[in-house]
Scaffold this motif. Sequence first.
Motif: not given
Length: 286
Positions: A267-276, A107-113, A54-58
């Motif tokens: 926006q692309i990152i958001e798309g990838l996160l939403a798919q997870q 705000r949407r993914w509180p543990r994002f790094q 999973r994506i944990m950050g960027t």
Amino acid sequence: MAEAKKRRCCWVFDLPLLTEYRGRTQIESDLDEALSRRQFQLMYQPVMDMKTDRIMGTEALLRWQHPQLGLMYPGRFIELAEQTGHIQGIGRWVLESALYQLHLWQRRWPRFQMHVNVSVKQLLSEDLFEICWSQLNRYRIRPGTLVLEITETSLMEDLERVNQLCDQLGELGLVLAIDDFGTGYSSMSYLKQLPVDKLKIDRTFVADLEGSSESRQIVPAIIAMGKALGLSITAEGVENEFQATFLRRHLCDQAQGFLYSKAVLPQIIEGLLAQQSPEPVSRSIA
Ligand code: C2E
Ligand code: MG
Ligand code: MG
Ligand code: MG
């Protein structure tokens, strides 16, 4: 006689050198206005958790949209910006922008790094502490979700001072990572001394995994050594399944690379996160 000799002498121009010089001076003077003209942009490359895929950050990677020269990568201007002092303003802008983006994502993914590259010049200028402190407060970001990356070679520039400054940053609760690990000369004793939390294995070792038996020895050795020192390990430049499988088998914690994604727009990152799929609830918050 002497006069005649003088007149006959001529200049020999080294054309590529001259072009490079003109390129450099142009870039140097354009750096002055790049910030105020909003020519910089951050792109974000996913950092993958190798256990869960999973994506944990960027990682925030800087781009300069130059009006004449087009899209420029940091390899073409960071060193120059360090020499001219522009890196201070640019570095501040990078941190502010990346932390604002992190605030939106958390705000949407509180543990994002968020990983941010910092130049040793920024670190040694001693503003970094104040910038991190004020921006973390401004956006109410948990310090443990900001990772500062400093390259191994630059850490060695003034080890004692760097050590002190890293200690201070560590007190803020920030995560410190050594970038491009393996390209410098860190010894075990330096590593034990430095208050760092993460190693990022340089992509040259990862690129060689398939073809070089040395790399297949070195990479697991770096992972084992890092883990023995209590560090978490990220592999850079993962481009294929062979590399990913090898790294996973040797318990590398995280990975980045074109296999997953290059650096892209938010926006692309958001798309990838939403798919997870949503995270399993049983995993406790780190
Ligand atoms: P880095 O921090 O080691 O970043 C990784 C570089 O490798 C990035 O290049 C990234 O686009 C590239 N990369 C990622 N995955 C792959 C892959 O699978 N294969 C290959 N071949 N390359 C991959 P980029 O964006 O050109 O950045 C180069 C360096 O510039 C960075 O290396 C970092 O040291 C520096 N840099 C980038 N942004 C900043 C910044 O905001 N401030 C400072 N001080 N330095 C920065
Ligand atoms: Mg980096
Ligand atoms: Mg690197
Ligand atoms: Mg690098």
